[in-house]
Design an enzyme around this catalytic site. Sequence first.
Site, PDB file in Angstrom:
ATOM      1  CB  CYS A 150      40.799   9.808  80.364  1.00  0.00           C
ATOM      2  SG  CYS A 150      40.405  10.462  78.717  1.00  0.00           S
ATOM      3  CD  GLU A 166      43.738  15.332  77.567  1.00  0.00           C
ATOM      4  OE1 GLU A 166      43.755  14.148  77.943  1.00  0.00           O
ATOM      5  OE2 GLU A 166      42.998  15.756  76.658  1.00  0.00           O
ATOM      6  CB  CYS A 200      39.554  17.724  78.068  1.00  0.00           C
ATOM      7  SG  CYS A 200      40.258  17.151  79.636  1.00  0.00           S
ATOM      8  N   GLY A 210      38.066  17.925  81.899  1.00  0.00           N
ATOM      9  CA  GLY A 210      38.196  19.369  81.768  1.00  0.00           C
ATOM     10  C   GLY A 210      36.848  20.066  81.729  1.00  0.00           C
TER      11      GLY A 210
END
Length: 282
Positions: free
Chosen positions: A81, A218, A227, A230
């Site tokens: 993350c 997500e 994100c 992302g």
Amino acid sequence: MQGMKFLIMNGAGNRFAVFDAREQSDFTLSDAQTAAICAPGSDIMGPKGADQLIIMRAPKSGDADIFMEIRNQKGFEVDACGNATRCIAWLFMRDAETDNCVVQTNDALLQCKLVDTYQVAVDMGPPKLEWDQIPLEEPMHTHHIDVKVGPIDEPVLHNPGAVSMGNPHCVFFVEDFTTAKPEKVGPMIEFHPLFPQQANVGFAKVESKEKIRLKVWERGVGMTLACGTGACAAVVAAHRQKRTGRKVEVVVDGGTLYIDWQENDNHVIMTGPVALEKEGVI
């Protein structure tokens, strides 16, 4: 959980429940407990809830300063993350009175640097681009993968790129978000059979060679304000399809991230904000 240091942080709007268990090695949470804490309206997180729950632990490697355990809203553990990495790095650097550190995740050792009071840069490492690294269910090139949304002869979305930044991403390039319908397409693609570990689904609108507007569905969470992985995946996929350069400003609903896919070492550097909303003991 009594006497546990607890914080609420966010990175570009991506909101985290953070438990500091560095001195409580036996601290654990079940999937159900995690989901209950993260749920909007929970006693701990309030109306907004949390996108992820992070447990700070003593490092498992001698080369790391801290280990970060990551759990999503549904309770299960994930390996990466980006926005949480910035937050945990910032906390460690604040407490240690330093401007750099190494955060360990299940996927990698991540070099982090404080670049401003509330801005952190993270070396996310090289993207994983082979089909079995993402992973995909079957061999194929990942510049464009055979995933379509809409009629076969005239799909609304098609030819996304596939990238892993420690977690799997499918990135569509869109003309506008109204037509793309991320909130409807996201859950369809998350569980597409091509992705055995499910997928984070990006919807990237390229505004110039140096700027992308991004929305992300997500996995295990849904639509989020930001994100980090992302954003990294979107720039990698965009550059591979010759849509952008390697240094790109990525605007998400919660703020702005700066992504640099370095040509010299193939590493992706993500720079963005952190915010501390609450700190205390529970």
